[in-house]
Design a protein around this motif. Structure first.
Motif, PDB file in Angstrom:
ATOM      1  N   ILE A  44       0.842  -1.203   0.000  1.00 59.30           N
ATOM      2  CA  ILE A  44       0.000   0.000   0.000  1.00 59.30           C
ATOM      3  C   ILE A  44       0.876   1.252   0.000  1.00 59.30           C
ATOM      4  N   VAL A  45       1.952   1.217   0.817  1.00 62.69           N
ATOM      5  CA  VAL A  45       2.890   2.340   0.850  1.00 62.69           C
ATOM      6  C   VAL A  45       3.493   2.562  -0.535  1.00 62.69           C
ATOM      7  N   TRP A  46       3.886   1.467  -1.177  1.00 61.65           N
ATOM      8  CA  TRP A  46       4.454   1.570  -2.529  1.00 61.65           C
ATOM      9  C   TRP A  46       3.435   2.172  -3.504  1.00 61.65           C
ATOM     10  N   LEU A  47       2.166   1.758  -3.393  1.00 65.48           N
ATOM     11  CA  LEU A  47       1.118   2.284  -4.267  1.00 65.48           C
ATOM     12  C   LEU A  47       0.928   3.784  -4.045  1.00 65.48           C
ATOM     13  N   LEU A  48       0.883   4.211  -2.767  1.00 66.43           N
ATOM     14  CA  LEU A  48       0.726   5.632  -2.456  1.00 66.43           C
ATOM     15  C   LEU A  48       1.927   6.439  -2.962  1.00 66.43           C
ATOM     16  N   GLN A  49       3.119   5.874  -2.786  1.00 66.04           N
ATOM     17  CA  GLN A  49       4.319   6.554  -3.279  1.00 66.04           C
ATOM     18  C   GLN A  49       4.301   6.693  -4.800  1.00 66.04           C
ATOM     19  N   THR A  50       3.833   5.643  -5.465  1.00 68.34           N
ATOM     20  CA  THR A  50       3.771   5.672  -6.927  1.00 68.34           C
ATOM     21  C   THR A  50       2.761   6.713  -7.412  1.00 68.34           C
ATOM     22  N   ILE A  51       1.617   6.806  -6.714  1.00 70.09           N
ATOM     23  CA  ILE A  51       0.621   7.831  -7.044  1.00 70.09           C
ATOM     24  C   ILE A  51       1.232   9.218  -6.883  1.00 70.09           C
ATOM     25  N   PHE A  52       1.950   9.416  -5.780  1.00 71.96           N
ATOM     26  CA  PHE A  52       2.596  10.699  -5.521  1.00 71.96           C
ATOM     27  C   PHE A  52       3.620  11.018  -6.610  1.00 71.96           C
ATOM     28  N   LEU A  53       4.407  10.013  -6.991  1.00 79.75           N
ATOM     29  CA  LEU A  53       5.454  10.207  -7.995  1.00 79.75           C
ATOM     30  C   LEU A  53       4.864  10.637  -9.336  1.00 79.75           C
ATOM     31  N   PHE A  54       3.796   9.940  -9.766  1.00 80.90           N
ATOM     32  CA  PHE A  54       3.172  10.286 -11.047  1.00 80.90           C
ATOM     33  C   PHE A  54       2.439  11.627 -10.968  1.00 80.90           C
ATOM     34  N   GLY A  71      15.039  13.918  -5.587  1.00 78.16           N
ATOM     35  CA  GLY A  71      15.932  12.752  -5.633  1.00 78.16           C
ATOM     36  C   GLY A  71      15.786  11.876  -4.411  1.00 78.16           C
ATOM     37  N   LEU A  72      15.585  12.506  -3.258  1.00 78.45           N
ATOM     38  CA  LEU A  72      15.391  11.768  -2.009  1.00 78.45           C
ATOM     39  C   LEU A  72      14.125  10.923  -2.070  1.00 78.45           C
ATOM     40  N   TYR A  73      13.070  11.510  -2.624  1.00 83.20           N
ATOM     41  CA  TYR A  73      11.813  10.759  -2.729  1.00 83.20           C
ATOM     42  C   TYR A  73      11.945   9.589  -3.694  1.00 83.20           C
ATOM     43  N   PHE A  74      12.575   9.813  -4.821  1.00 83.71           N
ATOM     44  CA  PHE A  74      12.746   8.730  -5.788  1.00 83.71           C
ATOM     45  C   PHE A  74      13.619   7.625  -5.203  1.00 83.71           C
ATOM     46  N   TYR A  75      14.630   8.005  -4.418  1.00 83.90           N
ATOM     47  CA  TYR A  75      15.478   7.032  -3.728  1.00 83.90           C
ATOM     48  C   TYR A  75      14.649   6.177  -2.768  1.00 83.90           C
ATOM     49  N   TRP A  77      11.414   5.623  -2.989  1.00 86.66           N
ATOM     50  CA  TRP A  77      10.549   4.774  -3.821  1.00 86.66           C
ATOM     51  C   TRP A  77      11.310   3.546  -4.316  1.00 86.66           C
ATOM     52  N   VAL A  78      12.559   3.731  -4.685  1.00 93.65           N
ATOM     53  CA  VAL A  78      13.394   2.600  -5.128  1.00 93.65           C
ATOM     54  C   VAL A  78      13.592   1.605  -3.988  1.00 93.65           C
ATOM     55  N   LEU A  79      13.858   2.110  -2.767  1.00 95.52           N
ATOM     56  CA  LEU A  79      14.056   1.225  -1.607  1.00 95.52           C
ATOM     57  C   LEU A  79      12.795   0.417  -1.322  1.00 95.52           C
ATOM     58  N   VAL A  80      11.645   1.075  -1.347  1.00 97.18           N
ATOM     59  CA  VAL A  80      10.380   0.372  -1.087  1.00 97.18           C
ATOM     60  C   VAL A  80      10.115  -0.658  -2.186  1.00 97.18           C
ATOM     61  N   THR A  99      16.456  -2.253   5.493  1.00 97.88           N
ATOM     62  CA  THR A  99      16.180  -1.462   4.292  1.00 97.88           C
ATOM     63  C   THR A  99      14.986  -0.546   4.520  1.00 97.88           C
ATOM     64  N   ASN A 100      13.971  -1.063   5.183  1.00 97.25           N
ATOM     65  CA  ASN A 100      12.775  -0.262   5.432  1.00 97.25           C
ATOM     66  C   ASN A 100      12.993   0.777   6.525  1.00 97.25           C
ATOM     67  N   VAL A 101      13.889   0.530   7.470  1.00 95.39           N
ATOM     68  CA  VAL A 101      14.248   1.570   8.437  1.00 95.39           C
ATOM     69  C   VAL A 101      14.883   2.755   7.708  1.00 95.39           C
ATOM     70  N   ILE A 102      15.811   2.459   6.780  1.00 94.01           N
ATOM     71  CA  ILE A 102      16.432   3.518   5.973  1.00 94.01           C
ATOM     72  C   ILE A 102      15.374   4.230   5.131  1.00 94.01           C
ATOM     73  N   GLY A 103      14.484   3.451   4.512  1.00 93.19           N
ATOM     74  CA  GLY A 103      13.423   4.029   3.703  1.00 93.19           C
ATOM     75  C   GLY A 103      12.516   4.944   4.514  1.00 93.19           C
ATOM     76  N   PHE A 104      12.203   4.538   5.748  1.00 89.80           N
ATOM     77  CA  PHE A 104      11.362   5.351   6.628  1.00 89.80           C
ATOM     78  C   PHE A 104      12.039   6.677   6.947  1.00 89.80           C
ATOM     79  N   ILE A 105      13.341   6.640   7.231  1.00 93.61           N
ATOM     80  CA  ILE A 105      14.085   7.869   7.525  1.00 93.61           C
ATOM     81  C   ILE A 105      14.041   8.814   6.328  1.00 93.61           C
TER      82      ILE A 105
END
Length: 276
Positions: A44-54, A71-75, A77-80, A99-105
């Motif tokens: 779901i997080v990935w879906l919301l991020q993808t909606i935001f990205l587009f 760039g931080l956001y795209f990074y 999105w790549v981690l997720v 990986t998800n701890v880093i992504g959360f930060i």
């Protein structure tokens, strides 16, 4: 449009925090239900991020990677995305959790950093909301630690009654030792990642809001100490396989460190309670 997109990110961060908590439970104590729930939340997080990205692509008319925040956001999105793939095809709980701890930060930095927003009102509101989430998660972790402490006290009391062979109504009204021990452990498993996420968000808030942020501030130092002693508890419980009265006493001592941090270090802090 700006605030609507930000709300998507805020919802994603809350879901992401729950996701990290569930991955932590699965990381410590292999739990298929927790892992499955974490995977769906991550999706779901990935879906919301993808909606935001587009939506950003539509808004800017280009691929949004031309400044540090994009760039931080795209990074993130790549981690997720990588976490979703790894979770689906590999058994790599250790890698997925960290990986998800880093992504959360990174996602928190992107969402709450005020310099990326045109509106000053939006920036100020988001910083206040970041502080609110930080405090709420800290209090929830402290609540879990408090209940864990109560279970350890009951365990010690029950243990002494049994050792002295003092049978009676009080003994019957307390849960058996194994359940008290298990509940104390479960609550700490919940409390530790929540405190970790709270510390991450609090550090981001301090970096954004304060002119000078001291890592050696008493409250910051005390919170790190609390995190450390409860991590030691989990290490002794899981790796060293401590059980019984010894781990209950360690949990009680950990809670005393928490109380010292809350009442003493909080009063000595340079910015807690009045820094906002």
């Amino acid at each position: 449009m700006e605030m609507s997109l930000t709300r998507i990110n805020e919802v994603a961060i809350i879901l992401y925090a729950i996701c990290v908590l569930l991955y932590f439970i699965d990381f410590l104590h292999i739990n298929r239900k927790a892992k499955r729930a974490a995977f769906w939340l991550l999706s779901i997080v990935w879906l919301l991020q993808t909606i935001f990205l587009f939506a950003r692509m539509f808004q800017t008319g280009r691929f949004p990677v031309l400044n540090v925040f994009e760039g931080l956001y795209f990074y993130t999105w790549v981690l997720v995305t990588l976490s979703v793939v790894l979770n689906k095809f590999l058994r790599a709980e250790f890698i997925i959790f960290f990986t998800n701890v880093i992504g959360f930060i990174m996602m928190s930095l992107h969402t709450f950093a005020p310099t990326q927003y045109v509106s000053a009102a939006v920036s100020s509101q988001l910083v206040s909301e970041l502080l609110l989430i930080h405090i709420t998660m800290a209090i929830l972790s402290y609540g879990a630690f408090s209940l864990s402490f109560v279970f350890s006290i009951l365990y010690t009391f029950q243990y002494n009654l049994l050792k002295k062979k003092k049978w009676g109504k009080r003994l019957l009204r307390i849960e058996d030792l194994s359940k008290l021990d298990h509940m104390s452990y479960v609550l700490n498993v919940i409390g530790v990642p929540m405190l970790l996420l709270s510390l991450i968000l609090g550090s981001i808030w301090a970096y954004i809001k304060l002119d000078t942020f001291f890592w050696y501030d008493t409250k910051v130092f005390g919170s790190i100490m609390v995190m450390l002693v409860y991590s030691i508890y989990l290490y002794m419980r899981i790796v060293k396989e401590w059980q019984g009265k010894s781990v209950a006493l360690l949990n009680i001592a950990s809670f005393l460190v928490l109380l010292i941090n809350f009442f003493l270090f909080g009063s000595l802090s340079r910015f807690h309670f009045w820094g906002s």
